[in-house]
Design an enzyme around this catalytic site. Structure first.
Site, PDB file in Angstrom:
ATOM      1  N   LYS A  79      -7.634 -50.322 -15.774  1.00 11.85           N
ATOM      2  CA  LYS A  79      -7.573 -49.060 -16.508  1.00 11.85           C
ATOM      3  C   LYS A  79      -8.363 -49.113 -17.813  1.00 11.85           C
ATOM      4  O   LYS A  79      -8.748 -48.069 -18.349  1.00 11.85           O
ATOM      5  CB  LYS A  79      -6.125 -48.672 -16.800  1.00 11.85           C
ATOM      6  N   ARG A 149       0.739 -49.106 -31.798  1.00  9.30           N
ATOM      7  CA  ARG A 149      -0.266 -50.054 -31.303  1.00  9.30           C
ATOM      8  C   ARG A 149       0.336 -51.454 -31.278  1.00  9.30           C
ATOM      9  O   ARG A 149       1.425 -51.699 -31.762  1.00  9.30           O
ATOM     10  CB  ARG A 149      -1.510 -50.037 -32.211  1.00  9.30           C
TER      11      ARG A 149
END
Length: 294
Positions: A79, A149
C-alpha cells in the site's frame, strides 16, 4: 545464487515483513541478510500524509538503494508503493493477503455500545489518513479527528496515555506483531463497509528488472490470486495519480466484488459504491467514470 540483501525500514512491522520474506527464502536454500534504511516517512513525524509533498514517503530511499545495488530486494507494505515502479525496478512477487480490515481501538472509558462504532459521543479519534478521516465523518458527524503519526506501538501508547478516545489501525500490522491489546476495546470494521486502502495487508517484493535469477526465485512466493485482485485496486489508484494522501478506499474481495469509498476532499465525507469485477474487463474504467464524472 549469491547472498540476497533485503532492504527494509526499521520499524517493528517493517522488520517483521522483511524477516518473513527472509525466512521464506532461507527455506528455499538462499543466503539472506537484512539492511535497514531510513525513509522520509520515518523522519518526518509532525505532518499528516495529506500535508507532505510528493509520494512514496516510505519507499523512495529503499528504491534508490535497489538502483545503486546497495540491496537486491526491497520488501514493502504494498500500500505504500507508488503505482508505477521507477524505471529499472519491478514488483517481482506479492504475498498472501493478511486480513485487510481496519481496527478501531477504543479506550475502555470511551466505549458506548449504544452509539455508532461503539464509541461515546463527541469522541477524539486519531488518524493521519485522509481515507480514514473521510469515512469516519460519514459514519459520525460528532467526531473530532486529530492527526496521529508514529509506528504501531507508538500510536497505541498515545491512545493509552489518553491523547485520544480511539485510533484506527490496520489489522494486518496488529496481527503480524501479535500485540497485547487486552486493556483496550477492539472493534473490527468490516472491509466491505469501512473500506481499506488499495493492497492493504499485502507485501510487495521489488527488485531490479535486470535481476532475472532473483525473479525466478521469487516466483515461488507470488500469490497470483491476490495479485489479480490488488491489480484492480491499484489500477484505480494509478489512474487517479494518487498515493496514501488520497481519500480513496478500494477493496476487491474474494468474490471479485469491488467496494469503493471516495471523496474529493476528506472533509466532504466519503461516497460508497460496489461493483462486480466478474467477467468485467472494463471494471477500472467503470469505477473511474463514477469517481471522475465528465
Amino acid at each position: 545464487m549469491k547472498k540476497i540483501i533485503i532492504g527494509s525500514r526499521g520499524s517493528d512491522l517493517a522488520l517483521w515483513q522483511a524477516n518473513f520474506v527472509k525466512d521464506e527464502l532461507q527455506k528455499r536454500g538462499q543466503e539472506v541478510e537484512i539492511k535497514v534504511i531510513s525513509t522520509q516517512g520515518d523522519r518526518i513525524q509532525h505532518l499528516s500524509f495529506d500535508k507532505m509533498e510528493g509520494k512514496g514517503f516510505f519507499t523512495k530511499e529503499i528504491e534508490a538503494a535497489l538502483l545503486d545495488k546497495t540491496i537486491d530486494l526491497a520488501v514493502h507494505s504494498h500500500k505504500d508503493l507508488e503505482t508505477t515502479s521507477p524505471e529499472g525496478l519491478v514488483i517481482a512477487a506479492v504475498s498472501y493477503r493478511e486480513d485487510p480490515s481496519e481496527l478501531l481501538l477504543i479506550r475502555n472509558e470511551s466505549v458506548d455500545n449504544n452509539e455508532e462504532l461503539g464509541i461515546k459521543q463527541n469522541p477524539i479519534i486519531g488518524t493521519s489518513s485522509a481515507r480514514r478521516k473521510s469515512q469516519l465523518i460519514t459514519f459520525r458527524d460528532d467526531i473530532e479527528i486529530r492527526d496521529l503519526r508514529g509506528n504501531v506501538g507508538t500510536r497505541i501508547n498515545k491512545l493509552r496515555e489518553g491523547q485520544y478516545d480511539a485510533i484506527v489501525l490496520a489489522m494486518a500490522g496488529v496481527k503480524r506483531l501479535d500485540l497485547d491489546l487486552s486493556d483496550l476495546t477492539i472493534s473490527t470494521l468490516d472491509p466491505t463497509l469501512f473500506i481499506p486502502c488499495p493492497a492493504q495487508g499485502v507485501l510487495g517484493l521489488q527488485i531490479r528488472e535486470e535481476d532475472k535469477e532473483l525473479a525466478k526465485v521469487l516466483e515461488e512466493l507470488n500469490d497470483t490470486e491476490v495479485e489479480k485482485r490488488i491489480g484492480i485496486e491499484r489500477g484505480v489508484l494509478r489512474n487517479l495519480d494518487g498515493g496514501c494522501q488520497l481519500p480513496l478506499g478500494i477493496y476487491c474481495d474474494e468474490e471479485m466484488t469491488v467496494h469503493v469509498a471516495f471523496a474529493k476532499e476528506w472533509e466532504d465525507g466519503a461516497e460508497f459504491n460496489t461493483y462486480s469485477a466478474v467477467d468485467n474487463p472494463d471494471i477500472i474504467k467503470e469505477i473511474l467514470s463514477d469517481i471522475q464524472p465528465q
